[in-house]
Design a protein around this motif. Structure first.
Motif, PDB file in Angstrom:
ATOM      1  N   LEU A  59      71.740  36.725  54.071  1.00 28.66           N
ATOM      2  CA  LEU A  59      70.724  37.494  54.790  1.00 28.66           C
ATOM      3  C   LEU A  59      70.869  38.991  54.504  1.00 28.66           C
ATOM      4  O   LEU A  59      69.870  39.701  54.324  1.00 28.66           O
ATOM      5  CB  LEU A  59      70.832  37.236  56.289  1.00 28.66           C
ATOM      6  CG  LEU A  59      70.371  35.856  56.764  1.00 28.66           C
ATOM      7  CD1 LEU A  59      70.718  35.650  58.234  1.00 28.66           C
ATOM      8  CD2 LEU A  59      68.874  35.676  56.549  1.00 28.66           C
ATOM      9  N   ALA A  60      72.119  39.465  54.463  1.00 27.31           N
ATOM     10  CA  ALA A  60      72.352  40.876  54.181  1.00 27.31           C
ATOM     11  C   ALA A  60      71.907  41.225  52.766  1.00 27.31           C
ATOM     12  O   ALA A  60      71.308  42.280  52.528  1.00 27.31           O
ATOM     13  CB  ALA A  60      73.830  41.201  54.373  1.00 27.31           C
ATOM     14  N   ARG A 105      68.125  41.499  52.645  1.00 29.18           N
ATOM     15  CA  ARG A 105      67.622  42.787  53.144  1.00 29.18           C
ATOM     16  C   ARG A 105      67.853  43.890  52.108  1.00 29.18           C
ATOM     17  O   ARG A 105      66.976  44.716  51.865  1.00 29.18           O
ATOM     18  CB  ARG A 105      68.317  43.136  54.462  1.00 29.18           C
ATOM     19  CG  ARG A 105      67.890  42.276  55.646  1.00 29.18           C
ATOM     20  CD  ARG A 105      68.394  42.851  56.948  1.00 29.18           C
ATOM     21  NE  ARG A 105      69.857  42.829  57.023  1.00 29.18           N
ATOM     22  CZ  ARG A 105      70.577  41.821  57.505  1.00 29.18           C
ATOM     23  NH1 ARG A 105      69.964  40.737  57.975  1.00 29.18           N
ATOM     24  NH2 ARG A 105      71.888  41.885  57.548  1.00 29.18           N
ATOM     25  N   GLN A 154      65.418  43.619  49.370  1.00 25.33           N
ATOM     26  CA  GLN A 154      64.027  43.651  49.839  1.00 25.33           C
ATOM     27  C   GLN A 154      63.281  42.361  49.498  1.00 25.33           C
ATOM     28  O   GLN A 154      62.129  42.385  49.046  1.00 25.33           O
ATOM     29  CB  GLN A 154      63.293  44.865  49.260  1.00 25.33           C
ATOM     30  CG  GLN A 154      63.900  46.197  49.667  1.00 25.33           C
ATOM     31  CD  GLN A 154      63.076  47.389  49.251  1.00 25.33           C
ATOM     32  OE1 GLN A 154      62.527  47.431  48.150  1.00 25.33           O
ATOM     33  NE2 GLN A 154      62.955  48.377  50.127  1.00 25.33           N
ATOM     34  N   ASP A 184      61.158  39.086  50.127  1.00 22.83           N
ATOM     35  CA  ASP A 184      60.215  38.587  51.120  1.00 22.83           C
ATOM     36  C   ASP A 184      60.644  37.188  51.564  1.00 22.83           C
ATOM     37  O   ASP A 184      61.674  36.673  51.130  1.00 22.83           O
ATOM     38  CB  ASP A 184      58.783  38.611  50.582  1.00 22.83           C
ATOM     39  CG  ASP A 184      58.574  37.688  49.385  1.00 22.83           C
ATOM     40  OD1 ASP A 184      59.382  36.767  49.168  1.00 22.83           O
ATOM     41  OD2 ASP A 184      57.581  37.893  48.653  1.00 22.83           O
ATOM     42  N   LEU A 243      63.594  35.020  49.841  1.00 25.21           N
ATOM     43  CA  LEU A 243      64.794  34.747  50.631  1.00 25.21           C
ATOM     44  C   LEU A 243      65.037  33.244  50.742  1.00 25.21           C
ATOM     45  O   LEU A 243      66.180  32.779  50.640  1.00 25.21           O
ATOM     46  CB  LEU A 243      64.653  35.363  52.023  1.00 25.21           C
ATOM     47  CG  LEU A 243      65.876  35.244  52.938  1.00 25.21           C
ATOM     48  CD1 LEU A 243      67.076  35.982  52.342  1.00 25.21           C
ATOM     49  CD2 LEU A 243      65.551  35.800  54.326  1.00 25.21           C
TER      50      LEU A 243
END
Length: 267
Positions: free
Chosen positions: A71-72, A75, A78, A80, A84
């Motif tokens: 998850l990190a 982010r 970037q 979407d 992800l």
């Protein structure tokens, strides 16, 4: 050489890192900067992991990054929601081929026979066609048959010559192939090798590692007797068949395609 899960993850992270502009994540660009996208150290800092750990990920040495780390990284890069989702699937990809319910294939074939006024195909995650109804065969003119690959067909000269805004569709087609396919599939690698050698456009698009589904929209078809016309399509997930989708193609209301569909269905 077979692609391993760790290598596929490293390739994906590297490709997406190169596509992120430092300015969009608040990193000033100094004069003479030669790195395309972000540096490894910058991704590591943004994700809150050590540079050495991130380096191991890109080099394919780390075996099981945690959900928190993924998850990190999403982010930091970037990503979407679709990118992800693909990151998680690559990181957790399983070796081997998922089991297929043999009864599902029979039911799919029977189902397609009930669609006589829409063109319907079923394809696997690699976009190999596994089932097709009669109307789709007529519209496909030999390019929508069981065993054909719809991505290979789209990147052919025949389709390119008759398709308006083909480049836009090419980007969607390549991204859809990556999103739906198993990154460890030997068949996927065959398709990628074939298209990389035959299509400069595919060879440019594939290394970007774009991944998103194309659930519905409008495309064009060319039938020798009737020329080129617009058709709409929508896709549905097929239960019991891992990564398989059912694509329904139908004409816009009161369009030239509607008359073509009606004529071919009656014939």
């Amino acid at each position: 050489m077979p692609v391993t899960r760790a290598k596929a993850l490293g390739d994906y992270l590297r490709a997406r890192r190169h596509l992120v502009s430092p300015l969009t994540v608040g990193i000033p660009v100094e004069p003479g900067r030669k790195v395309a996208g972000l540096r490894r150290s910058e991704v590591a800092t943004l994700a809150g992991v050590s540079e050495q750990y991130y380096l191991r990920l890109e080099q394919g040495h780390d075996q099981r990054p945690s959900e928190q780390v993924l998850l990190a990284l999403g982010r930091a890069l970037q990503l979407d929601e679709y990118a992800l989702d693909y990151l998680f699937r690559v990181a957790h990809a399983a070796e081997g081929t998922p089991a297929v319910d043999p009864l599902a294939e029979e039911s799919i074939t029977e189902l397609l026979e009930h669609w006589s006024h829409s063109a319907v195909i079923v394809s696997d995650g690699n976009h190999d066609i596994v089932a097709v109804n009669r109307l789709a065969q007529q519209l496909g003119q030999g390019m929508l048959e069981v065993g054909d690959n719809s991505v290979v067909a789209y990147f052919s000269d025949e389709v390119r010559e008759v398709t308006v805004d083909w480049e836009h569709g090419a980007a969607n087609t390549a991204a859809s192939l990556r999103f739906h396919s198993d990154p460890l599939s030997p068949r996927l690698q065959e398709i990628v090798d074939q298209l990389t050698a035959s299509s400069p456009t595919f060879a440019r698009l594939w290394p970007r590692h774009d991944a998103w589904p194309v659930a519905d929209g409008r495309t064009q078809m060319h039938v020798e007797e009737f020329g080129t016309f617009d058709v709409e399509f929508t896709t549905l997930i097929v239960p019991g068949r891992p990564r398989h989708v059912l694509t329904i193609m139908f004409p816009p209301a009161d369009s030239p395609a509607a008359a073509v569909f009606a004529y071919l269905a009656a014939r």
